[in-house]
Design a protein around this motif. Sequence first.
Motif, PDB file in Angstrom:
ATOM      1  N   UNK A  21       1.371  -1.783   0.415  1.00  0.00           N
ATOM      2  CA  UNK A  21       0.361   0.128   0.469  1.00  0.00           C
ATOM      3  C   UNK A  21       0.980   1.265   0.010  1.00  0.00           C
ATOM      4  N   UNK A  22       0.449   2.065  -1.041  1.00  0.00           N
ATOM      5  CA  UNK A  22       1.025   3.323  -0.550  1.00  0.00           C
ATOM      6  C   UNK A  22       1.260   4.296   0.252  1.00  0.00           C
ATOM      7  N   UNK A  23       0.060   3.635   1.776  1.00  0.00           N
ATOM      8  CA  UNK A  23       0.456   4.159   2.749  1.00  0.00           C
ATOM      9  C   UNK A  23       1.510   3.811   4.002  1.00  0.00           C
ATOM     10  N   UNK A  24       1.440   2.086   3.380  1.00  0.00           N
ATOM     11  CA  UNK A  24       2.858   1.630   3.939  1.00  0.00           C
ATOM     12  C   UNK A  24       4.321   2.561   4.087  1.00  0.00           C
ATOM     13  N   UNK A  25       4.871   3.115   4.861  1.00  0.00           N
ATOM     14  CA  UNK A  25       6.168   3.512   4.836  1.00  0.00           C
ATOM     15  C   UNK A  25       7.616   2.779   5.070  1.00  0.00           C
ATOM     16  N   UNK A  26       7.164   2.799   6.463  1.00  0.00           N
ATOM     17  CA  UNK A  26       8.566   1.585   7.178  1.00  0.00           C
ATOM     18  C   UNK A  26       8.554   0.424   7.430  1.00  0.00           C
ATOM     19  N   UNK A  60      11.116   1.504  -1.193  1.00  0.00           N
ATOM     20  CA  UNK A  60      10.585   2.883  -1.385  1.00  0.00           C
ATOM     21  C   UNK A  60      10.640   2.867   0.509  1.00  0.00           C
ATOM     22  N   UNK A  61      10.682   1.036   0.975  1.00  0.00           N
ATOM     23  CA  UNK A  61      10.241   2.228   2.998  1.00  0.00           C
ATOM     24  C   UNK A  61      11.805   1.997   3.506  1.00  0.00           C
ATOM     25  N   UNK A  62      12.038   2.754   5.056  1.00  0.00           N
ATOM     26  CA  UNK A  62      12.466   3.606   5.431  1.00  0.00           C
ATOM     27  C   UNK A  62      12.299   2.552   7.057  1.00  0.00           C
ATOM     28  N   UNK A 113       4.171  -9.172  10.258  1.00  0.00           N
ATOM     29  CA  UNK A 113       3.304  -8.309  10.941  1.00  0.00           C
ATOM     30  C   UNK A 113       2.946  -7.023   9.663  1.00  0.00           C
ATOM     31  N   UNK A 114       1.565  -6.621   8.825  1.00  0.00           N
ATOM     32  CA  UNK A 114       1.914  -5.481   8.105  1.00  0.00           C
ATOM     33  C   UNK A 114       0.160  -4.875   8.929  1.00  0.00           C
TER      34      UNK A 114
END
Length: 165
Positions: A21-26, A60-62, A113-114
């Motif tokens: 999901x685009x909301x997934x960042x980290x 692109x995850x940090x 875990x997402x």
Amino acid sequence: MVFAFSFLFSSCYSFTGSSLSPETKTIQIKEFPNNSALMNPNLSQQFSTDIQNRFLQRTTLKGAAENPDILIEGEIIDYSITPTTISTAVNAPGGTIQAAQNKLTITVKVHYENKVETDKSFDKTYSDEAVFSSDLDINTIEASQVKLVNERIINKIFNDIVANW
């Protein structure tokens, strides 16, 4: 017609190759301890570093130390080297039996875990193996075969989480 096809196509496939999901960042990837009976002193660190690098370099995850959108943790539950092919030594009296090929097997238990898309979370066990000549010494095995098997397992984990195919 072309617009409808392109809209349908883009809604089910991401051009970045990720279904996250685009909301997934980290993301946080914890150390994978080696809890197998046979100890390879470098396996835990090597696997943990390789899986962290895969996700941080190919998405692109940090990285996050706390409250990540994605948490990956687990343990190495099997690391074994077993004979697979037996041969008889030609010059030995009575035909001494010796291993001609060995098999390295690594099994990893993963908890994923997402927190953004909780329905995608899972617990799964991954395993892979490599067959090699019994002539290889333990240093060569750990330098090449372990790397190969780790890479295959990490590919499976990465594809299950990111590609979701």
